[in-house]
Design a protein around this motif. Structure first.
Motif, mmCIF file in Angstrom:
data_model
loop_
_atom_site.group_PDB
_atom_site.id
_atom_site.type_symbol
_atom_site.label_atom_id
_atom_site.label_comp_id
_atom_site.label_asym_id
_atom_site.label_seq_id
_atom_site.Cartn_x
_atom_site.Cartn_y
_atom_site.Cartn_z
ATOM 1 N N ASP A 58 61.550 46.007 60.648
ATOM 2 C CA ASP A 58 60.911 45.117 59.671
ATOM 3 C C ASP A 58 61.814 43.902 59.511
ATOM 4 O O ASP A 58 62.811 43.928 58.800
ATOM 5 C CB ASP A 58 60.742 45.855 58.340
ATOM 6 C CG ASP A 58 60.023 45.000 57.297
ATOM 7 O OD1 ASP A 58 59.664 43.845 57.624
ATOM 8 O OD2 ASP A 58 59.840 45.498 56.171
ATOM 9 N N HIS A 59 61.484 42.788 60.152
ATOM 10 C CA HIS A 59 62.367 41.627 60.201
ATOM 11 C C HIS A 59 62.417 40.872 58.880
ATOM 12 O O HIS A 59 63.104 39.853 58.768
ATOM 13 C CB HIS A 59 61.911 40.679 61.313
ATOM 14 C CG HIS A 59 61.979 41.328 62.668
ATOM 15 N ND1 HIS A 59 63.149 41.707 63.263
ATOM 16 C CD2 HIS A 59 60.984 41.690 63.538
ATOM 17 C CE1 HIS A 59 62.912 42.253 64.449
ATOM 18 N NE2 HIS A 59 61.588 42.258 64.639
ATOM 19 N N THR A 60 61.693 41.365 57.853
ATOM 20 C CA THR A 60 61.733 40.691 56.552
ATOM 21 C C THR A 60 62.956 41.083 55.749
ATOM 22 O O THR A 60 63.224 40.501 54.703
ATOM 23 C CB THR A 60 60.475 41.024 55.735
ATOM 24 O OG1 THR A 60 60.421 42.457 55.523
ATOM 25 C CG2 THR A 60 59.227 40.583 56.480
ATOM 26 N N THR A 61 63.685 42.088 56.190
ATOM 27 C CA THR A 61 64.870 42.546 55.458
ATOM 28 C C THR A 61 66.122 42.184 56.233
ATOM 29 O O THR A 61 66.099 41.999 57.450
ATOM 30 C CB THR A 61 64.829 44.070 55.241
ATOM 31 O OG1 THR A 61 64.769 44.712 56.507
ATOM 32 C CG2 THR A 61 63.608 44.472 54.425
ATOM 33 N N ASP A 62 67.269 42.121 55.488
ATOM 34 C CA ASP A 62 68.543 41.820 56.138
ATOM 35 C C ASP A 62 69.310 43.104 56.409
ATOM 36 O O ASP A 62 68.878 44.207 56.069
ATOM 37 C CB ASP A 62 69.356 40.854 55.280
ATOM 38 C CG ASP A 62 69.605 41.393 53.874
ATOM 39 O OD1 ASP A 62 69.433 42.636 53.669
ATOM 40 O OD2 ASP A 62 69.968 40.603 52.983
ATOM 41 N N LEU A 63 70.489 42.951 57.037
ATOM 42 C CA LEU A 63 71.288 44.114 57.420
ATOM 43 C C LEU A 63 71.712 44.927 56.204
ATOM 44 O O LEU A 63 71.781 46.153 56.249
ATOM 45 C CB LEU A 63 72.515 43.665 58.221
ATOM 46 C CG LEU A 63 73.417 44.778 58.780
ATOM 47 C CD1 LEU A 63 72.619 45.745 59.646
ATOM 48 C CD2 LEU A 63 74.581 44.187 59.559
ATOM 49 N N LYS A 64 71.987 44.250 55.081
ATOM 50 C CA LYS A 64 72.387 44.942 53.862
ATOM 51 C C LYS A 64 71.280 45.882 53.402
ATOM 52 O O LYS A 64 71.541 47.028 52.997
ATOM 53 C CB LYS A 64 72.729 43.922 52.774
ATOM 54 C CG LYS A 64 73.133 44.545 51.436
ATOM 55 C CD LYS A 64 73.480 43.454 50.430
ATOM 56 C CE LYS A 64 73.840 44.044 49.076
ATOM 57 N NZ LYS A 64 74.176 42.986 48.089
ATOM 58 N N ALA A 65 70.037 45.423 53.445
ATOM 59 C CA ALA A 65 68.912 46.269 53.036
ATOM 60 C C ALA A 65 68.733 47.434 53.997
ATOM 61 O O ALA A 65 68.448 48.571 53.586
ATOM 62 C CB ALA A 65 67.640 45.442 52.948
ATOM 63 N N ASP A 66 68.897 47.171 55.302
ATOM 64 C CA ASP A 66 68.770 48.238 56.299
ATOM 65 C C ASP A 66 69.837 49.310 56.067
ATOM 66 O O ASP A 66 69.573 50.515 56.145
ATOM 67 C CB ASP A 66 68.920 47.663 57.702
ATOM 68 C CG ASP A 66 67.851 46.631 58.023
ATOM 69 O OD1 ASP A 66 66.807 46.627 57.329
ATOM 70 O OD2 ASP A 66 68.061 45.834 58.963
ATOM 71 N N THR A 67 71.063 48.849 55.784
ATOM 72 C CA THR A 67 72.162 49.782 55.497
ATOM 73 C C THR A 67 71.852 50.604 54.253
ATOM 74 O O THR A 67 72.134 51.813 54.205
ATOM 75 C CB THR A 67 73.476 49.009 55.307
ATOM 76 O OG1 THR A 67 73.841 48.409 56.550
ATOM 77 C CG2 THR A 67 74.584 49.927 54.836
ATOM 78 N N SER A 68 71.260 49.970 53.244
ATOM 79 C CA SER A 68 70.935 50.675 52.002
ATOM 80 C C SER A 68 69.907 51.771 52.245
ATOM 81 O O SER A 68 70.017 52.882 51.692
ATOM 82 C CB SER A 68 70.400 49.679 50.966
ATOM 83 O OG SER A 68 71.378 48.695 50.681
ATOM 84 N N VAL A 69 68.894 51.499 53.075
ATOM 85 C CA VAL A 69 67.894 52.512 53.405
ATOM 86 C C VAL A 69 68.548 53.677 54.159
ATOM 87 O O VAL A 69 68.282 54.855 53.876
ATOM 88 C CB VAL A 69 66.754 51.893 54.246
ATOM 89 C CG1 VAL A 69 65.826 52.990 54.789
ATOM 90 C CG2 VAL A 69 65.960 50.897 53.413
ATOM 91 N N ALA A 70 69.404 53.355 55.129
ATOM 92 C CA ALA A 70 70.099 54.407 55.888
ATOM 93 C C ALA A 70 70.975 55.249 54.966
ATOM 94 O O ALA A 70 71.029 56.485 55.088
ATOM 95 C CB ALA A 70 70.939 53.778 56.989
ATOM 96 N N THR A 71 71.648 54.590 54.036
ATOM 97 C CA THR A 71 72.512 55.303 53.085
ATOM 98 C C THR A 71 71.692 56.221 52.196
ATOM 99 O O THR A 71 72.074 57.384 51.954
ATOM 100 C CB THR A 71 73.309 54.303 52.223
ATOM 101 O OG1 THR A 71 74.048 53.432 53.074
ATOM 102 C CG2 THR A 71 74.261 55.029 51.296
ATOM 103 N N LEU A 72 70.559 55.735 51.681
ATOM 104 C CA LEU A 72 69.688 56.550 50.830
ATOM 105 C C LEU A 72 69.193 57.774 51.594
ATOM 106 O O LEU A 72 69.240 58.904 51.086
ATOM 107 C CB LEU A 72 68.505 55.712 50.344
ATOM 108 C CG LEU A 72 67.395 56.474 49.591
ATOM 109 C CD1 LEU A 72 67.941 57.036 48.284
ATOM 110 C CD2 LEU A 72 66.198 55.574 49.328
ATOM 111 N N THR A 73 68.726 57.554 52.812
ATOM 112 C CA THR A 73 68.187 58.667 53.611
ATOM 113 C C THR A 73 69.263 59.712 53.895
ATOM 114 O O THR A 73 69.036 60.926 53.718
ATOM 115 C CB THR A 73 67.622 58.128 54.937
ATOM 116 O OG1 THR A 73 66.666 57.107 54.677
ATOM 117 C CG2 THR A 73 66.964 59.259 55.732
ATOM 118 N N LEU A 74 70.422 59.259 54.331
ATOM 119 C CA LEU A 74 71.491 60.198 54.663
ATOM 120 C C LEU A 74 71.976 60.936 53.421
ATOM 121 O O LEU A 74 72.271 62.135 53.478
ATOM 122 C CB LEU A 74 72.656 59.458 55.327
ATOM 123 C CG LEU A 74 73.788 60.347 55.860
ATOM 124 C CD1 LEU A 74 73.255 61.423 56.791
ATOM 125 C CD2 LEU A 74 74.843 59.511 56.564
#
Length: 812
Positions: free
Chosen positions: A704-720
């Protein structure tokens, strides 16, 4: 190192010119030797030194890795990405503090349990500590005393010394004045004295201690398993870390600092740094807990060893019964009661170091009556567990010389003697019976009992320990077989065991009928619960026979006759009031002599093993998903999903803090072999599921190119986090209120990190929109359901019957 028989003292001592000092050293001579440093000042090391503790906790392979990575982050910044280094410092400090506390407890208990010896100074007998003996001291010896320094015998009264711990020769050695005695041996019969010729570091035992310090490790499956796991992790970590470094430098070639941070973030969670630390802390706290119950653990993993024990061999005297006895009756076989009381009292008074039976006789007949002075002792032979009798040669009031023997009726009398049926009747009531007899044969004859005339039976009542029955019930409930192995009459021992409702006690076996062939002996050891008339060598053989059938054997005892068996058993447990020799070879010493302390030791060992197994799963799940994430990042050539600060939050909330509490929690699960196999069966699939779920959520977010790396990291952190907390919830079962509270607190802490602005800014976590975060939640739920399936499969595969349980069931 030279053999004991080759040892010789320098100077005058080497020539046998030991100064004759009937009254021992004078105060001035003692002071002179202390001033010259001729003192037995070798410290007894019951634990590691503070320096060794600090070195062991700080200078570890993984601390070195983490330390280098922490230094790198300090260079590239920011500081919040270096929080993992502070966590390591805190954890290491906790480990040092806990082990130092344990050391102090261990050392203080060791001082309480330390033997005090009798020496002769200024013509008086004094009691001194081992480290207060000086060169040329006259040291007195009695049954059960350990020889703590080298010396030359100056007095010997049927003195027999067992040197098997030094030479391997099982037979005791009869000592005479002028013979050498070596430190590390112990007295099995008689009494005597010797002059110290080598003290301190020069003594043979001190040289042995230098080669093999007392701080040794019992065979520990837990430590061995963890070392095996860490070795494989090291091999896996190096190539994965190299690949990660290359990939992140390729992806982030425009920002080398970001590349370094994400590389460090990938390497740090691969290291299960807290696993070894928590193992040490759990052992150390176990020592402190047992210390409060007056239980001295001389080797830390011994509590693990006793938790794995499936067979406990008990010595009746001092374990099931108290050390003291009372004379219930003196039953004449011929003549009158008073005709036997006087020689019996004289015999008891002639024993320099009476055993419990003789002390009871001394209390009952020690005054000997008005005519006692008319009996004259010509020679005395103290009790020996090998002979099963003691004796004196007396000049009787009539002028005749005769030997009087007191000992086991079934040893002194031939089989089928009419008196033995009476002995069996008394023994069946749980009473101890000694035969008093008279013979014209001298004591130094090959068989003094050859022409023995039985005159009377001394009937002794043993004092049962109030806690013995409950302790035996505990072992039975835990599928731990209890076997009573005693030198007393089989009928008497069986009666005592039966009164405590020990299963199988109704069929005692006389050890004189034990087979000598190894297989037959092992069969007898398996099927029999109570053994009587067991010699010290047979005790050792029975322990070996049980071990040959796959049993993990603990041996308890307090007398010299237990030393060899204690030494060979997987775990030796000695009573604090027992002989110095038994305390020296045992891994666990019950300073309060309470047999009831053993269940506490077993429970403590089970707590350590069960809880470390729990937390090991948590640490290894993290290692597995970290390695998998690193490999996926390498192959897909994307930025690593986390910064070091994110790894710190995840590790702290899902592993570090929960593991500390879980490692110290109550746990009474029975110890089982196969630690590594069980841990990896959950850790590998759970780690793979967690890593796959995290990377899937991260990849979808990046798409989803509407988000930045910080948001992607936050999703990965939440999931893990959600998947890791699910793993924690599985590991924490069965649930209690505090475990549910612990899991809830970790979830609440993570929620605060997400919603509190300064925390979310500090950790660079910010969820954007709804689609990606909820996608991560759904992926985590799917992963959690898959974890449940894995858990039920693993649990079912691990609930297979254990061999030790099957054996216990068959024997009962």
């Amino acid at each position: 190192m030279t053999h004991p028989s080759e040892q010789s003292a320098p100077g005058a001592h080497a020539l046998g010119l030991v100064p004759a000092r009937p009254g021992g050293l004078s105060t001035a001579e003692w002071a002179e030797r202390v001033a010259n440093g001729q003192v037995n000042d070798v410290p007894v090391r019951s634990s590691r030194s503070v320096k060794e503790i600090v070195r062991a906790n700080v200078l570890t392979r993984f601390n070195a890795i983490i330390g280098v990575l922490f230094a790198v982050i300090l260079v590239v910044g920011p500081l919040q990405d270096g929080l993992f280094g502070l966590v390591i410092v805190a954890n290491t400090a906790i480990g040092i503090v806990q082990e130092v506390r344990a050391k102090r407890t261990l050392d203080s208990l060791a001082l309480i349990g330390q033997a005090r010896l009798e020496v002769r100074r200024d013509g008086q007998v004094q009691e001194v500590a081992v480290d207060e003996i000086v060169l040329d001291d006259t040291v007195l010896l009695g049954i059960g005393d350990k020889v703590v320094v080298d010396g030359e015998v100056t007095e010997a009264d049927s003195l027999e010394i067992d040197e098997s711990l030094l030479t391997g020769e099982p037979d005791p050695v009869l000592k005479h004045p002028g013979d050498q005695v070596m430190s590390g041996s112990f007295v099995v019969a008689g009494a005597g004295a010797f002059t110290a010729t080598k003290v301190g570091a020069d003594a043979y035992a001190a040289q042995l201690a230098e080669e093999a310090s007392r701080f040794t490790l019992v065979k520990s499956e837990l430590r061995t398993g963890i070392d095996t796991i860490l070795r494989f992790i090291t091999y896996l970590l190096i190539p994965t870390a190299i690949g990660l470094v290359i990939s992140q430098w390729t992806v982030e070639h425009n920002d080398w600092r970001e590349a370094v941070r994400r590389t460090v973030a990938g390497i740090v969670p691969m290291v299960p740094e807290g696993l070894v630390l928590l193992t040490s802390v759990a052992f150390a706290i176990g020592v402190v807990r047992l210390g409060r119950k007056q239980c001295l653990v001389q080797e830390l993993p011994a509590i693990e060893g006793l938790a794995r024990v499936d067979t406990v061999c008990l010595d009746k005297t001092g374990t099931l019964t108290e050390g003291g006895m009372d004379v219930l009756e003196l039953r004449p076989l011929t003549g009158e009661h008073h005709e036997l009381a006087q020689p019996l009292g004289v015999m008891a008074g002639a024993d320099a170091r009476p055993n419990p039976s003789m002390r009871a006789v001394l209390e009952a007949y020690g005054d000997g009556g008005a005519d006692r002075e008319r009996w004259r002792v010509l020679e005395a032979m103290p009790f020996s567990s090998a002979r099963k009798w003691s004796g004196v040669q007396l000049l009787e009031p009539s002028g005749a010389e005769a030997s009087w023997l007191l000992g086991a009726p079934d040893v002194l009398l031939p089989a089928g003697h009419p008196a033995l049926s009476e002995v069996d009747e008394l023994g069946a009531q749980g009473l101890r019976v000694l035969l008093l007899g008279r013979t014209p044969v001298p004591l130094d004859a090959p068989d003094p009992a050859k022409e023995l005339v039985p005159l009377g039976l001394v009937v002794l009542k043993q004092r049962l320990r109030a806690d013995a029955a409950d302790t035996l019930r505990y072992f039975e409930s835990q599928q731990v077989q209890a076997k009573v192995i005693s030198g007393d009459s089989a009928v008497s021992v069986g009666a005592v065991a039966a009164s405590l409702e020990l299963p199988g006690a109704e069929h005692p076996l006389d050890a004189r009928n034990l087979p000598t062939e190894a297989t037959a002996l092992a069969d007898a050891a398996e099927r029999t619960t109570v053994f009587g008339r067991v010699t010290p060598q047979q005790k050792r053989e029975l322990v070996g026979a049980l071990q040959s059938r796959g049993h993990t054997v603990a041996m308890t005892g307090d007398g010299v006759n237990d030393v060899l068996a204690l030494k060979d058993a997987d775990i030796g447990v000695a009573m604090g009031s027992g002989s110095e020799a038994t305390r020296a070879v045992a891994q666990i010493v019950l300073l309060n002599d309470s047999f009831a302390t053993l269940p506490s030791v077993v429970a403590e060992g089970r707590r350590v093993i069960g809880n470390i197994e729990r937390v090991a799963s948590l640490f290894l799940v993290k290692t597995v998903y970290s390695v998998l994430l690193a490999l996926l990042v390498v192959f897909t050539q994307v930025p690593y999903p986390f910064l070091p600060r994110h790894s710190t939050v995840l590790s702290g909330l899902t592993i570090g803090i929960p593991a500390f509490f879980l490692a110290l929690a109550p746990n009474n699960e029975r110890a089982r072999p196969g630690f590594v196999r069980r841990v990896l069966r959950l850790a590998v699939p759970a780690g793979a599921i967690a890593g796959t779920a995290c990377f899937t959520a991260y990849a979808l977010a990046r798409a989803d190119h509407t988000t930045d790396l910080k948001a992607d990291t936050s999703v990965a952190t939440l999931t893990l986090f959600l998947v890791a907390i699910w793993v924690l919830a599985i590991v924490a079962r069965p649930y209690t209120w505090w475990r549910l509270l612990l899991i809830g607190a970790m979830c609440g802490a993570f929620a605060l990190v997400l919603v509190v602005p300064w925390l979310s800014n500090f950790f660079q976590l910010k969820l954007q929109g709804y689609r990606d975060p909820w996608t991560g939640v759904l992926i985590a739920v799917a992963a959690g359901l898959l974890l449940e399936l894995v858990w039920h499969f693993v649990k079912r595969s691990l609930d297979e019957p254990q061999p030790s349980k099957s054996r216990a069931a068959e024997s009962s």
